[in-house]
Design a protein around this motif. Sequence first.
Motif, PDB file in Angstrom:
ATOM      1  N   GLY A   2     -32.564  44.112  18.860  1.00  0.00           N
ATOM      2  CA  GLY A   2     -31.617  45.125  18.416  1.00  0.00           C
ATOM      3  C   GLY A   2     -31.123  46.017  19.537  1.00  0.00           C
ATOM      4  O   GLY A   2     -30.125  46.727  19.364  1.00  0.00           O
ATOM      5  N   LEU A   3     -31.805  45.985  20.678  1.00  0.00           N
ATOM      6  CA  LEU A   3     -31.339  46.734  21.843  1.00  0.00           C
ATOM      7  C   LEU A   3     -30.172  45.982  22.485  1.00  0.00           C
ATOM      8  O   LEU A   3     -30.217  44.762  22.648  1.00  0.00           O
ATOM      9  N   VAL A   4     -29.117  46.708  22.834  1.00  0.00           N
ATOM     10  CA  VAL A   4     -27.953  46.094  23.494  1.00  0.00           C
ATOM     11  C   VAL A   4     -27.774  46.750  24.857  1.00  0.00           C
ATOM     12  O   VAL A   4     -27.776  47.983  24.975  1.00  0.00           O
ATOM     13  N   LEU A   5     -27.618  45.924  25.869  1.00  0.00           N
ATOM     14  CA  LEU A   5     -27.560  46.389  27.253  1.00  0.00           C
ATOM     15  C   LEU A   5     -26.324  45.853  27.956  1.00  0.00           C
ATOM     16  O   LEU A   5     -25.902  44.717  27.723  1.00  0.00           O
ATOM     17  N   ALA A  26     -27.326  41.360  23.998  1.00  0.00           N
ATOM     18  CA  ALA A  26     -28.202  41.828  22.929  1.00  0.00           C
ATOM     19  C   ALA A  26     -29.576  41.184  23.075  1.00  0.00           C
ATOM     20  O   ALA A  26     -29.695  39.983  23.368  1.00  0.00           O
ATOM     21  N   ILE A  27     -30.615  41.986  22.883  1.00  0.00           N
ATOM     22  CA  ILE A  27     -31.975  41.457  22.833  1.00  0.00           C
ATOM     23  C   ILE A  27     -32.228  40.987  21.400  1.00  0.00           C
ATOM     24  O   ILE A  27     -32.073  41.752  20.454  1.00  0.00           O
ATOM     25  N   THR A  28     -32.593  39.728  21.244  1.00  0.00           N
ATOM     26  CA  THR A  28     -32.885  39.177  19.922  1.00  0.00           C
ATOM     27  C   THR A  28     -34.283  38.565  19.925  1.00  0.00           C
ATOM     28  O   THR A  28     -34.902  38.388  20.980  1.00  0.00           O
ATOM     29  N   GLU A  29     -34.773  38.240  18.736  1.00  0.00           N
ATOM     30  CA  GLU A  29     -36.092  37.607  18.628  1.00  0.00           C
ATOM     31  C   GLU A  29     -36.152  36.312  19.432  1.00  0.00           C
ATOM     32  O   GLU A  29     -37.212  35.914  19.922  1.00  0.00           O
ATOM     33  N   ASN A  30     -35.005  35.655  19.573  1.00  0.00           N
ATOM     34  CA  ASN A  30     -34.950  34.372  20.277  1.00  0.00           C
ATOM     35  C   ASN A  30     -34.580  34.502  21.747  1.00  0.00           C
ATOM     36  O   ASN A  30     -34.397  33.494  22.423  1.00  0.00           O
ATOM     37  N   PRO A  60     -32.206  36.691  24.965  1.00  0.00           N
ATOM     38  CA  PRO A  60     -30.949  37.400  25.193  1.00  0.00           C
ATOM     39  C   PRO A  60     -29.745  36.646  24.629  1.00  0.00           C
ATOM     40  O   PRO A  60     -29.687  35.417  24.678  1.00  0.00           O
ATOM     41  N   GLU A  61     -28.797  37.398  24.094  1.00  0.00           N
ATOM     42  CA  GLU A  61     -27.545  36.834  23.589  1.00  0.00           C
ATOM     43  C   GLU A  61     -26.387  37.537  24.279  1.00  0.00           C
ATOM     44  O   GLU A  61     -26.250  38.759  24.166  1.00  0.00           O
ATOM     45  N   ILE A  62     -25.565  36.806  24.999  1.00  0.00           N
ATOM     46  CA  ILE A  62     -24.419  37.389  25.704  1.00  0.00           C
ATOM     47  C   ILE A  62     -23.312  37.630  24.690  1.00  0.00           C
ATOM     48  O   ILE A  62     -22.788  36.690  24.080  1.00  0.00           O
ATOM     49  N   LEU A  63     -22.947  38.891  24.511  1.00  0.00           N
ATOM     50  CA  LEU A  63     -21.924  39.231  23.530  1.00  0.00           C
ATOM     51  C   LEU A  63     -20.514  39.144  24.109  1.00  0.00           C
ATOM     52  O   LEU A  63     -19.547  39.038  23.355  1.00  0.00           O
TER      53      LEU A  63
END
Length: 257
Positions: A202-205, A243-247, A249-252
């Motif tokens: 849920g953290l977005v960087l 975004a930090i996800t359970e799986n 990092p996800e590049i938004l």
Amino acid sequence: MIEILTPAELARARKSGQFVARVLTTLQERVGVGTNLLDVNDWAAEMIAGAGATSCYLDYAPSFGRGPFGHVICTSVNDAVLHGLPHDYALRDGDLLTLDFAVSLGGLVADAAVSFIVGTPRGQEDRRLIDTTRAALAAGIAAARPGARVGDISHAVGNVLSSAGYSVNTEFGGHGVGSTMHQDPHIPNNGRPGRGYVLQPGLVLAIEPWIMADTANLIMDPDGWTLRSATGARTAHTEHTVAITENGPEILTSIPD
């Protein structure tokens, strides 16, 4: 302030990221030799208005700038690396241009930057600068996993930059994003692993490596915004919102299909 986004908020953040990516892709395709930086700003403003988004830069007035910024995109040319204020300048063949763009769409912010050569490449060093920031960004993103720490990202970024022979400035770096553009945690472009805030889903960087060819020192332009290399050396800057996800990092702000 550190925001942790809910799944519904993260879905909205994805839309913000996709829009930012589309704008930067469109601008990079449209810019060429002779393009005026003020036109680049106007094109970005038209796309913002068309999407119903809100610029994060127009009224931006931090303590380090002569605010408000008054434009919707940062346009940094050659020795300028950060916060390049759009002005009446026609791009020349071989210029190294960085576009840094952030908007809020649906109440959530995405922020990204891209460096590229306008027209004919001047030499291999410009490409090496750009490629090094891209490699550092990839390393930083790979380290951005739940349970890791901010220092792990900083260390990964800094290791790539310094291993390539570049000095690293830690005055400006990555940061949290959410309902506003600049939030905690601060993410320096060099650091010690295992230190700092623990990353959680849920953290977005915004992770943003930037370098200058032969110095780590910055100087401020008379415009009160544009930061340049102290030696006049060329620069590069690459950034994604992640975004930090359970799986992992996800590049938004990746380029959409």
